[in-house]
Write a protein that holds these residues in place. Sequence first.
Motif, mmCIF file in Angstrom:
data_model
loop_
_atom_site.group_PDB
_atom_site.id
_atom_site.type_symbol
_atom_site.label_atom_id
_atom_site.label_comp_id
_atom_site.label_asym_id
_atom_site.label_seq_id
_atom_site.Cartn_x
_atom_site.Cartn_y
_atom_site.Cartn_z
ATOM 1 N N LEU A 171 -8.386 12.495 -2.047
ATOM 2 C CA LEU A 171 -7.703 12.004 -1.125
ATOM 3 C C LEU A 171 -8.157 12.806 0.371
ATOM 4 C CD1 LEU A 171 -4.720 10.629 -3.262
ATOM 5 C CD2 LEU A 171 -6.331 9.084 -1.848
ATOM 6 N N GLU A 228 -7.410 1.096 -3.369
ATOM 7 C CA GLU A 228 -9.376 2.307 -2.348
ATOM 8 C C GLU A 228 -9.347 3.515 -2.569
ATOM 9 O OE1 GLU A 228 -8.727 -0.282 1.501
ATOM 10 O OE2 GLU A 228 -9.302 -2.042 0.297
ATOM 11 N N THR A 229 -8.493 3.985 -3.399
ATOM 12 C CA THR A 229 -8.294 4.599 -3.369
ATOM 13 C C THR A 229 -8.475 6.337 -4.296
ATOM 14 O OG1 THR A 229 -5.587 5.536 -3.939
ATOM 15 C CG2 THR A 229 -7.002 4.717 -1.207
ATOM 16 N N PRO A 230 -9.175 7.694 -4.329
ATOM 17 C CA PRO A 230 -8.702 7.928 -6.398
ATOM 18 C C PRO A 230 -7.661 7.359 -6.900
ATOM 19 C CG PRO A 230 -9.805 9.575 -4.335
ATOM 20 C CD PRO A 230 -9.006 8.203 -4.067
ATOM 21 N N LEU A 231 -6.196 7.360 -6.317
ATOM 22 C CA LEU A 231 -5.125 6.304 -7.303
ATOM 23 C C LEU A 231 -6.200 5.398 -7.778
ATOM 24 C CD1 LEU A 231 -2.636 6.831 -4.277
ATOM 25 C CD2 LEU A 231 -2.679 8.491 -5.669
ATOM 26 N N ARG A 258 0.723 -1.170 0.083
ATOM 27 C CA ARG A 258 -0.278 0.681 -0.178
ATOM 28 C C ARG A 258 0.918 1.152 -0.358
ATOM 29 N NH1 ARG A 258 -3.641 0.971 4.699
ATOM 30 N NH2 ARG A 258 -2.826 3.081 4.397
ATOM 31 N N LEU A 264 -1.062 6.663 1.505
ATOM 32 C CA LEU A 264 -3.006 7.168 1.672
ATOM 33 C C LEU A 264 -3.659 5.890 1.759
ATOM 34 C CD1 LEU A 264 -1.538 10.033 -0.987
ATOM 35 C CD2 LEU A 264 -2.087 9.738 1.626
ATOM 36 N N GLY A 265 -2.753 4.919 1.093
ATOM 37 C CA GLY A 265 -3.978 3.633 1.393
ATOM 38 C C GLY A 265 -3.530 2.471 0.212
ATOM 39 N N ARG A 266 -4.036 1.585 -0.027
ATOM 40 C CA ARG A 266 -4.110 0.620 -0.527
ATOM 41 C C ARG A 266 -4.995 0.997 -2.550
ATOM 42 N NH1 ARG A 266 -4.056 -4.897 -0.490
ATOM 43 N NH2 ARG A 266 -4.165 -5.726 1.088
#
Length: 185
Positions: free
Chosen positions: A170, A107-110, A99, A102-104
Amino acid sequence: MVPIWVEVLKKIYPALAKYYNAVVGGSQVFYITLGLALPSKDIDIFIEEFNPVFLSRVIAEALGLGEERYEVFRRGDNVIFHFFAPVEAGVVSIGVTSRTHLGRISETPLFNEVVLVKRDCVEYWTLSLEAYAVLQATRPDGPRDVDVARFRLVKDRVDWERARGVASGLGVRDKFEAFYRLVYV
């Protein structure tokens, strides 16, 4: 002269992609998206779920190595793996993390900023320049001088409005704006 990590990446990424949803991060994003191979001591890849022993074997086979040297550790819910690949002048560290800070990614806007790019006959899934800018802007220890300098080199090739949108999604827009100001000083 092309940095040695480029040849290592070109060998390992196709092997990793056979088994994993591997997303290139780190300064390799500049090489993949723009063809700009900057000096680096390591290769950064995100794989959300992996078996470290199997991962090591895949990398070793891709590089034609009979010996594997790696370390694995956990920080919170992030699994961090480093494979040490011997090269002509030392070692290239191949870092795989489950990850971002800022997270996986999934599971994010990435996730919407992962792009498929073909560079030197290899297809890579990589973070966009804009997503990478957001990651560098929001490092837990703050943006590094080297990252500000790298983005200054390519500032005219980054869609800063798109990056702002990612940062807003985010909830890190303030940190992003501070990074942007450093790049444009």
